[in-house]
Design a protein around this motif. Sequence first.
Motif, mmCIF file in Angstrom:
data_model
loop_
_atom_site.group_PDB
_atom_site.id
_atom_site.type_symbol
_atom_site.label_atom_id
_atom_site.label_comp_id
_atom_site.label_asym_id
_atom_site.label_seq_id
_atom_site.Cartn_x
_atom_site.Cartn_y
_atom_site.Cartn_z
ATOM 1 N N ILE A 92 0.868 -1.175 0.000
ATOM 2 C CA ILE A 92 0.000 0.000 0.000
ATOM 3 C C ILE A 92 0.903 1.222 0.000
ATOM 4 N N ASN A 93 0.759 2.061 -1.015
ATOM 5 C CA ASN A 93 1.643 3.208 -1.202
ATOM 6 C C ASN A 93 0.999 4.505 -0.721
ATOM 7 N N SER A 94 1.818 5.531 -0.534
ATOM 8 C CA SER A 94 1.307 6.852 -0.166
ATOM 9 C C SER A 94 0.294 7.309 -1.209
ATOM 10 N N GLY A 95 -0.786 7.925 -0.724
ATOM 11 C CA GLY A 95 -1.805 8.443 -1.619
ATOM 12 C C GLY A 95 -2.894 7.457 -1.987
ATOM 13 N N GLU A 96 -2.777 6.198 -1.516
ATOM 14 C CA GLU A 96 -3.730 5.159 -1.914
ATOM 15 C C GLU A 96 -4.739 4.825 -0.830
ATOM 16 N N ILE A 97 -6.002 4.698 -1.244
ATOM 17 C CA ILE A 97 -7.024 4.048 -0.432
ATOM 18 C C ILE A 97 -7.125 2.626 -0.962
ATOM 19 N N TYR A 98 -6.769 1.673 -0.130
ATOM 20 C CA TYR A 98 -6.666 0.279 -0.556
ATOM 21 C C TYR A 98 -7.722 -0.542 0.170
ATOM 22 N N GLY A 99 -8.649 -1.119 -0.577
ATOM 23 C CA GLY A 99 -9.707 -1.927 0.005
ATOM 24 C C GLY A 99 -9.319 -3.390 0.108
ATOM 25 N N PHE A 100 -9.817 -4.043 1.132
ATOM 26 C CA PHE A 100 -9.488 -5.442 1.418
ATOM 27 C C PHE A 100 -10.801 -6.182 1.627
ATOM 28 N N ILE A 101 -11.141 -7.088 0.714
ATOM 29 C CA ILE A 101 -12.451 -7.729 0.790
ATOM 30 C C ILE A 101 -12.322 -9.246 0.781
ATOM 31 N N GLY A 102 -13.322 -9.886 1.350
ATOM 32 C CA GLY A 102 -13.359 -11.338 1.447
ATOM 33 C C GLY A 102 -14.480 -11.753 2.370
ATOM 34 N N THR A 145 -13.798 -4.220 4.171
ATOM 35 C CA THR A 145 -15.216 -3.861 4.107
ATOM 36 C C THR A 145 -16.004 -4.959 3.413
ATOM 37 N N HIS A 146 -17.262 -5.091 3.824
ATOM 38 C CA HIS A 146 -18.207 -5.952 3.117
ATOM 39 C C HIS A 146 -19.102 -5.129 2.192
ATOM 40 N N VAL A 147 -18.986 -3.808 2.278
ATOM 41 C CA VAL A 147 -19.837 -2.929 1.462
ATOM 42 C C VAL A 147 -19.119 -2.704 0.133
ATOM 43 N N LEU A 148 -19.399 -3.566 -0.828
ATOM 44 C CA LEU A 148 -18.639 -3.565 -2.071
ATOM 45 C C LEU A 148 -18.882 -2.313 -2.902
ATOM 46 N N GLU A 149 -20.085 -1.743 -2.805
ATOM 47 C CA GLU A 149 -20.361 -0.514 -3.554
ATOM 48 C C GLU A 149 -19.466 0.627 -3.060
ATOM 49 N N VAL A 150 -19.246 0.683 -1.753
ATOM 50 C CA VAL A 150 -18.359 1.705 -1.185
ATOM 51 C C VAL A 150 -16.936 1.489 -1.674
ATOM 52 N N ALA A 151 -16.477 0.253 -1.620
ATOM 53 C CA ALA A 151 -15.120 -0.054 -2.070
ATOM 54 C C ALA A 151 -14.927 0.319 -3.537
ATOM 55 N N GLU A 152 -15.913 0.001 -4.349
ATOM 56 C CA GLU A 152 -15.793 0.267 -5.790
ATOM 57 C C GLU A 152 -15.687 1.757 -6.085
ATOM 58 N N LYS A 153 -16.442 2.565 -5.363
ATOM 59 C CA LYS A 153 -16.442 4.008 -5.614
ATOM 60 C C LYS A 153 -15.272 4.725 -4.950
ATOM 61 N N LEU A 154 -14.790 4.193 -3.828
ATOM 62 C CA LEU A 154 -13.833 4.919 -2.992
ATOM 63 C C LEU A 154 -12.382 4.515 -3.218
#
Length: 234
Positions: free
Chosen positions: A24-34, A189-198
């Motif tokens: 995970i690099n500076s400037g990144e919002i990194y989502g982790f799903i499963g 997150t389990h909220v995949l719509e949030v992850a996709e947009k954010l």
Amino acid sequence: MLKINNLTKNFGDKKAVDNLSLQINSGEIYGFIGHNGAGKTTTLKSAVGILQFDEGEILINGKSIKENPLECKKELAYIPDNPDLYDFMTGIQYLNFIADIFEISAGERQERIKKYADIFSLTPDLAESISSYSHGMKQKLAIISAWIHSPKLILMDEPFVGLDPKASHLLKGMMREHCDNGGAIFFSTHVLEVAEKLCDKVAIIKNGRLIKSGTMEEVKGDDSLEEVFLELEG
């Protein structure tokens, strides 16, 4: 900012995390799903030094969380999925306690507490005991406490659970601002719509193993993140 190399964590005979590598690099919002039990929380707790792991290496800004835990923890904040706060304290006592730990000056802490408590409309409740707070209020207090020392890296486990739509919207804005200013965020997150947009990038984990990661476009292509996740989950 955060580098996970070949992380393996066992609980008895079960491999909770199996040879996982992420960056995970500076400037990144990194989502982790499963799915539940996939290894997300174990990975996050290992990354912040709560859990010892069996194999691999985790680096925070180039420093090993195993070899330099205190130095690493000065540069990060962690919000668990169920914030376990000190109920005997008031909200303001808890925030001052966190500010004391990170040696935040009186002026800076007052400014930051006011800023974030006002954002979440929590200022009138800071004098109340945390034991009287709802789950959503505790979540807001945990978020403020994570931001109070201006960490470079923020890790969160299901941060939107318990937040009302307005608070969720405010948190998304804070996350984006933090990363636009050079920070990094890694959250499950389990909220995949949030992850996709954010999210700028996303990783999908199944049974402790990484099965897909990359930019949002690389992971989902022309499909939705939900469709890709369900297909990969089988």
